[in-house]
Design an enzyme around this catalytic site. Structure first.
Site, PDB file in Angstrom:
ATOM      1  N   THR A 132       0.745  -1.137  -0.203  1.00 22.41           N
ATOM      2  CA  THR A 132       0.002  -0.071   0.061  1.00 22.41           C
ATOM      3  C   THR A 132       0.659   1.205   0.011  1.00 22.41           C
ATOM      4  O   THR A 132       1.959   1.259   0.628  1.00 22.41           O
ATOM      5  CB  THR A 132      -1.072   0.003   1.212  1.00 22.41           C
ATOM      6  OG1 THR A 132      -1.545   1.326   1.474  1.00 22.41           O
ATOM      7  CG2 THR A 132      -0.076  -0.373   2.485  1.00 22.41           C
ATOM      8  N   ASP A 133       0.188   2.407  -0.444  1.00 18.43           N
ATOM      9  CA  ASP A 133       0.882   3.713  -0.415  1.00 18.43           C
ATOM     10  C   ASP A 133       1.220   4.215   0.997  1.00 18.43           C
ATOM     11  O   ASP A 133       1.830   5.189   1.362  1.00 18.43           O
ATOM     12  CB  ASP A 133       0.210   4.528  -1.316  1.00 18.43           C
ATOM     13  CG  ASP A 133      -1.365   4.950  -0.859  1.00 18.43           C
ATOM     14  OD1 ASP A 133      -1.670   4.284   0.097  1.00 18.43           O
ATOM     15  OD2 ASP A 133      -1.742   6.039  -1.617  1.00 18.43           O
ATOM     16  N   GLU A 134       0.095   3.534   1.912  1.00 15.85           N
ATOM     17  CA  GLU A 134       0.315   4.084   3.370  1.00 15.85           C
ATOM     18  C   GLU A 134       1.613   3.821   4.235  1.00 15.85           C
ATOM     19  O   GLU A 134       2.045   4.273   5.074  1.00 15.85           O
ATOM     20  CB  GLU A 134      -0.780   3.453   4.076  1.00 15.85           C
ATOM     21  CG  GLU A 134      -2.348   3.660   3.515  1.00 15.85           C
ATOM     22  CD  GLU A 134      -3.285   3.758   4.584  1.00 15.85           C
ATOM     23  OE1 GLU A 134      -2.878   3.479   5.864  1.00 15.85           O
ATOM     24  OE2 GLU A 134      -4.498   3.570   4.313  1.00 15.85           O
ATOM     25  N   TYR A 157      -1.701  -0.448  11.033  1.00 15.44           N
ATOM     26  CA  TYR A 157      -2.046  -1.209   9.722  1.00 15.44           C
ATOM     27  C   TYR A 157      -0.783  -0.995   8.701  1.00 15.44           C
ATOM     28  O   TYR A 157      -0.296  -1.677   8.515  1.00 15.44           O
ATOM     29  CB  TYR A 157      -3.303  -0.763   8.924  1.00 15.44           C
ATOM     30  CG  TYR A 157      -3.417  -1.083   7.723  1.00 15.44           C
ATOM     31  CD1 TYR A 157      -3.404  -2.509   7.043  1.00 15.44           C
ATOM     32  CD2 TYR A 157      -3.282  -0.276   6.667  1.00 15.44           C
ATOM     33  CE1 TYR A 157      -3.384  -2.466   5.603  1.00 15.44           C
ATOM     34  CE2 TYR A 157      -3.160  -0.124   5.129  1.00 15.44           C
ATOM     35  CZ  TYR A 157      -3.365  -1.611   4.918  1.00 15.44           C
ATOM     36  OH  TYR A 157      -3.265  -1.978   3.445  1.00 15.44           O
ATOM     37  N   LYS A 161       2.117  -3.313   7.194  1.00 18.55           N
ATOM     38  CA  LYS A 161       2.367  -3.473   5.732  1.00 18.55           C
ATOM     39  C   LYS A 161       3.864  -3.303   5.422  1.00 18.55           C
ATOM     40  O   LYS A 161       4.625  -3.757   4.787  1.00 18.55           O
ATOM     41  CB  LYS A 161       1.546  -2.686   5.042  1.00 18.55           C
ATOM     42  CG  LYS A 161      -0.133  -3.188   4.846  1.00 18.55           C
ATOM     43  CD  LYS A 161      -0.255  -4.559   4.631  1.00 18.55           C
ATOM     44  CE  LYS A 161      -0.132  -4.691   2.826  1.00 18.55           C
ATOM     45  NZ  LYS A 161      -0.405  -5.949   2.328  1.00 18.55           N
TER      46      LYS A 161
HETATM   47  P1  NAD Z   1      -9.845  -7.253   1.870  1.00 16.09           P
HETATM   48  O1  NAD Z   1      -9.735  -7.115   3.715  1.00 16.09           O
HETATM   49  O2  NAD Z   1     -11.004  -6.907   1.376  1.00 16.09           O
HETATM   50  O3  NAD Z   1      -9.483  -8.736   1.763  1.00 16.09           O
HETATM   51  C1  NAD Z   1      -8.375  -9.547   2.450  1.00 16.09           C
HETATM   52  C2  NAD Z   1      -8.530 -10.929   2.197  1.00 16.09           C
HETATM   53  O4  NAD Z   1      -7.493 -11.605   2.828  1.00 16.09           O
HETATM   54  C3  NAD Z   1      -9.895 -11.787   2.657  1.00 16.09           C
HETATM   55  O5  NAD Z   1     -10.294 -12.529   1.790  1.00 16.09           O
HETATM   56  C4  NAD Z   1      -9.533 -12.386   3.743  1.00 16.09           C
HETATM   57  O6  NAD Z   1     -10.150 -13.394   4.077  1.00 16.09           O
HETATM   58  C5  NAD Z   1      -8.088 -12.767   3.600  1.00 16.09           C
HETATM   59  N1  NAD Z   1      -7.172 -12.929   4.638  1.00 16.09           N
HETATM   60  C6  NAD Z   1      -7.259 -12.264   5.974  1.00 16.09           C
HETATM   61  N2  NAD Z   1      -6.608 -12.887   6.892  1.00 16.09           N
HETATM   62  C7  NAD Z   1      -6.158 -14.007   6.426  1.00 16.09           C
HETATM   63  C8  NAD Z   1      -5.293 -15.023   6.802  1.00 16.09           C
HETATM   64  N3  NAD Z   1      -4.859 -15.015   7.849  1.00 16.09           N
HETATM   65  N4  NAD Z   1      -5.078 -16.073   5.926  1.00 16.09           N
HETATM   66  C9  NAD Z   1      -5.562 -16.037   4.744  1.00 16.09           C
HETATM   67  N5  NAD Z   1      -6.454 -15.110   4.280  1.00 16.09           N
HETATM   68  C10 NAD Z   1      -6.628 -14.257   5.152  1.00 16.09           C
HETATM   69  O7  NAD Z   1      -8.529  -6.439   1.573  1.00 16.09           O
HETATM   70  P2  NAD Z   1      -8.305  -5.747   0.060  1.00 16.09           P
HETATM   71  O8  NAD Z   1      -8.764  -4.281   0.164  1.00 16.09           O
HETATM   72  O9  NAD Z   1      -8.900  -6.504  -0.870  1.00 16.09           O
HETATM   73  O10 NAD Z   1      -6.770  -5.672   0.140  1.00 16.09           O
HETATM   74  C11 NAD Z   1      -5.956  -6.776  -0.272  1.00 16.09           C
HETATM   75  C12 NAD Z   1      -4.545  -6.284  -0.152  1.00 16.09           C
HETATM   76  O11 NAD Z   1      -4.227  -5.198  -1.043  1.00 16.09           O
HETATM   77  C13 NAD Z   1      -4.116  -6.167   1.056  1.00 16.09           C
HETATM   78  O12 NAD Z   1      -2.840  -6.597   1.199  1.00 16.09           O
HETATM   79  C14 NAD Z   1      -4.119  -4.525   1.334  1.00 16.09           C
HETATM   80  O13 NAD Z   1      -2.997  -4.271   2.114  1.00 16.09           O
HETATM   81  C15 NAD Z   1      -3.535  -4.211  -0.007  1.00 16.09           C
HETATM   82  N6  NAD Z   1      -4.055  -2.800  -0.446  1.00 16.09           N
HETATM   83  C16 NAD Z   1      -5.288  -2.392  -0.403  1.00 16.09           C
HETATM   84  C17 NAD Z   1      -5.829  -1.331  -0.874  1.00 16.09           C
HETATM   85  C18 NAD Z   1      -7.148  -0.915  -0.690  1.00 16.09           C
HETATM   86  O14 NAD Z   1      -7.537   0.221  -1.012  1.00 16.09           O
HETATM   87  N7  NAD Z   1      -8.513  -1.710  -0.313  1.00 16.09           N
HETATM   88  C19 NAD Z   1      -4.877  -0.683  -1.414  1.00 16.09           C
HETATM   89  C20 NAD Z   1      -3.429  -1.047  -1.367  1.00 16.09           C
HETATM   90  C21 NAD Z   1      -3.140  -2.089  -1.367  1.00 16.09           C
HETATM   91  O1  DAU Z   2      -4.127   4.195   0.485  1.00 16.69           O
HETATM   92  C1  DAU Z   2      -4.365   2.639   0.611  1.00 16.69           C
HETATM   93  C2  DAU Z   2      -5.138   2.061   1.673  1.00 16.69           C
HETATM   94  O2  DAU Z   2      -6.568   2.650   1.463  1.00 16.69           O
HETATM   95  C3  DAU Z   2      -5.164   0.507   1.642  1.00 16.69           C
HETATM   96  O3  DAU Z   2      -4.000   0.220   2.072  1.00 16.69           O
HETATM   97  C4  DAU Z   2      -6.195   0.113   2.917  1.00 16.69           C
HETATM   98  O4  DAU Z   2      -6.178  -1.118   3.010  1.00 16.69           O
HETATM   99  C5  DAU Z   2      -7.480   0.798   2.409  1.00 16.69           C
HETATM  100  O5  DAU Z   2      -8.338   0.433   3.745  1.00 16.69           O
HETATM  101  C6  DAU Z   2      -7.547   2.251   2.299  1.00 16.69           C
HETATM  102  O6  DAU Z   2      -7.195   2.970   3.606  1.00 16.69           O
HETATM  103  P1  DAU Z   2      -7.873   4.119   4.056  1.00 16.69           P
HETATM  104  O7  DAU Z   2      -7.853   4.322   5.724  1.00 16.69           O
HETATM  105  O8  DAU Z   2      -7.362   5.482   3.203  1.00 16.69           O
HETATM  106  O9  DAU Z   2      -9.285   4.016   3.684  1.00 16.69           O
HETATM  107  P2  DAU Z   2     -10.779   4.204   4.178  1.00 16.69           P
HETATM  108  O10 DAU Z   2     -11.714   3.989   3.257  1.00 16.69           O
HETATM  109  O11 DAU Z   2     -10.858   3.241   5.600  1.00 16.69           O
HETATM  110  O12 DAU Z   2     -10.993   5.744   4.468  1.00 16.69           O
HETATM  111  C7  DAU Z   2     -10.876   6.613   3.435  1.00 16.69           C
HETATM  112  C8  DAU Z   2     -10.751   8.152   3.930  1.00 16.69           C
HETATM  113  O13 DAU Z   2     -12.008   8.221   4.443  1.00 16.69           O
HETATM  114  C9  DAU Z   2      -9.721   8.228   5.288  1.00 16.69           C
HETATM  115  O14 DAU Z   2      -9.240   9.713   5.331  1.00 16.69           O
HETATM  116  C10 DAU Z   2     -10.466   8.140   6.396  1.00 16.69           C
HETATM  117  C11 DAU Z   2     -11.870   8.607   5.901  1.00 16.69           C
HETATM  118  N1  DAU Z   2     -13.305   7.771   6.534  1.00 16.69           N
HETATM  119  C12 DAU Z   2     -13.306   6.637   6.481  1.00 16.69           C
HETATM  120  C13 DAU Z   2     -14.298   5.858   7.213  1.00 16.69           C
HETATM  121  C14 DAU Z   2     -14.442   4.496   7.050  1.00 16.69           C
HETATM  122  C15 DAU Z   2     -14.086   9.032   7.015  1.00 16.69           C
HETATM  123  O15 DAU Z   2     -14.101   9.986   7.032  1.00 16.69           O
HETATM  124  N2  DAU Z   2     -15.455   8.302   7.319  1.00 16.69           N
HETATM  125  C16 DAU Z   2     -15.331   6.913   7.743  1.00 16.69           C
HETATM  126  O16 DAU Z   2     -16.216   6.207   8.158  1.00 16.69           O
END
Ligand code: NAD
Ligand code: DAU
Length: 349
Positions: A132-134, A157, A161
């Site tokens: 992730t970019d985080e 988190y 990562k």
């Molecule tokens: P998600 O939470 O929707 O899905 C995670 C998946 O991993 C689920 O299917 C869950 O069952 C599985 N999982 C969790 N713990 C596990 C374990 N111990 N063993 C096996 N499986 C397990 O997550 P996502 O948003 O699809 O993110 C997927 C990946 O991409 C993550 O590594 C996250 O850090 C990364 N990522 C997410 C975002 C985003 O915006 N969502 C952005 C950048 C990177």
């Molecule tokens: O940047 C990549 C990341 O983006 C991924 O690595 C993470 O897995 C993914 O969850 C996401 O993280 P964020 O914290 O940026 O996403 P989230 O949707 O939780 O929040 C987006 C923005 O909105 C953040 O500034 C927090 C704000 N927010 C979020 C929630 C859930 C609110 O204001 N209200 C809310 O209820």
């Protein structure tokens, strides 16, 4: 089958799109989806491809080192695309240890299994770690994250990562493991779990519930359509350079408040509600502790080296996303029953 690719976390939001991309595009690959099916994992996400001959699902937990070794010995994957993780920042603030166990220890278990089974014979092998970019921390009002930006994670988190990224690099540098890392910005799209901002607001607009905006709503994120992330993963998995990392983003920054207003506008239009109806649900709530002000990705490297460019504009992607949620209310109701209710009450009420 030409090769076996093990995809972890394939039942989750992004993972399910990656599995679909690979199962349908590479019919000569055997795709093994390894997922523990936590609250975020859902096999309904893969209903349309679950009967394909080149697809196998294995329910397993990456925290179990011995089991990972057995699975690698059984399937002998040439490629690994590792997405399984605890992914929600707010949950990491409540339960940081869960994030260490899955994101750090789980990743090391997979690295050990790959190292053991590949035994230094690395031709045609690849371990692709999805990050992730985080990990880069927070930007001020200007600037972009490049691949050279110093790691500076703030939430449990992002710290987990960042740690997993360091382990992947260490296995490349120490053991020569053929690894590549991608660091992506915020994804949105179909199957997004409604604990995250966009699907949570879609769900709440449908039910006329408050739209919780943390702090003043001026926090900024760079949004990418999930299928464009899956396509970028395909490119880097096949053509990225061992030992390198690639930033993936959409050059698409939005302040949370503006994004939610745009979502309200599109939802009102699609639901046939008078203009301004959903915006009235916006409610400013207590801020997230350690909230990162701004994320923004410089995606020049993947663009110039691999020719990557997102395929949809944000307006198009958001429209497709809303339409998907409106057509899949049953999916939304399934994932918001049970555990979700307790999580929601604890987090917001
Ligand atoms: P998600 O939470 O929707 O899905 C995670 C998946 O991993 C689920 O299917 C869950 O069952 C599985 N999982 C969790 N713990 C596990 C374990 N111990 N063993 C096996 N499986 C397990 O997550 P996502 O948003 O699809 O993110 C997927 C990946 O991409 C993550 O590594 C996250 O850090 C990364 N990522 C997410 C975002 C985003 O915006 N969502 C952005 C950048 C990177
Ligand atoms: O940047 C990549 C990341 O983006 C991924 O690595 C993470 O897995 C993914 O969850 C996401 O993280 P964020 O914290 O940026 O996403 P989230 O949707 O939780 O929040 C987006 C923005 O909105 C953040 O500034 C927090 C704000 N927010 C979020 C929630 C859930 C609110 O204001 N209200 C809310 O209820």
């Amino acid at each position: 089958m030409n090769k076996t690719v093990l995809i972890t976390g394939g039942a989750g939001f992004i993972g399910s799109h990656v599995v679909r991309e690979f199962v349908t595009k590479y019919t000569d690959y055997r795709i093994v989806n390894l997922d523990a099916l936590t609250y975020a994992g859902n096999l309904e996400n893969l209903k349309d491809i679950e009967d394909r001959a080149n697809y196998t699902f294995v329910k397993a937990d990456i925290r179990d080192a011995a089991l990972m070794m057995d699975i690698f010995r059984q399937y002998r994957p040439e490629g690994v695309i590792h997405l399984a993780a605890e992914s929600h920042v707010d949950r990491s603030i409540t339960n940081p240890t869960d994030f260490v166990m899955t994101n750090v220890i789980g990743t090391v278990n997979l690295l050990n299994a790959a190292k053991e089974v590949w035994k230094g014979e690395y031709v045609g092998k690849r371990f692709h770690h999805i990050s992730t970019d985080e990990v880069y921390g927070a930007l001020g009002d200007t600037g972009l994250f490049t691949e050279e930006t110093r790691y500076d994670p703030h939430s449990p988190y992002s710290a987990s990562k960042a740690s997993s990224d360091h382990f992947v690099r260490a296995y490349h540098d120490t053991y020569g493991l053929p690894a590549v890392i991608t660091n992506c910005s915020n994804n949105y799209g179909p199957n997004h779990f409604p604990e995250k901002l966009i699907p949570l607001c879609i769900h709440n607009i449908l039910h006329n519930r408050p739209l919780p905006i943390y702090g003043d709503g001026k926090y900024t994120r760079d949004w990418l359509f999930v299928i464009d992330h899956a396509k970028a993963i395909d490119l880097v998995f096949h053509r990225g350079k061992d030992g390198d990392s690639y930033n993936i983003g959409g050059f698409n920054e939005w302040q949370n408040i503006d994004l939610v207003r745009e979502l309200c506008r599109q939802m009102d239009e699609k639901l046939g509600r008078p203009v301004g109806t959903s915006e009235q649900l916006i409610t400013f709530v207590k801020d997230r502790p350690g909230h990162d002000l701004r994320y923004a990705i410089d995606a020049t490297k993947i663009n110039q080296e691999l020719g990557y460019r997102p395929s949809v504009t944000f307006e198009e992607g958001l429209g497709i996303t809303i339409d998907w949620f409106l057509e899949h209310t049953e999916w939304l109701e399934h994932v918001t029953s049970g555990e979700y209710q307790q999580y929601y009450e604890k987090q917001y009420e």
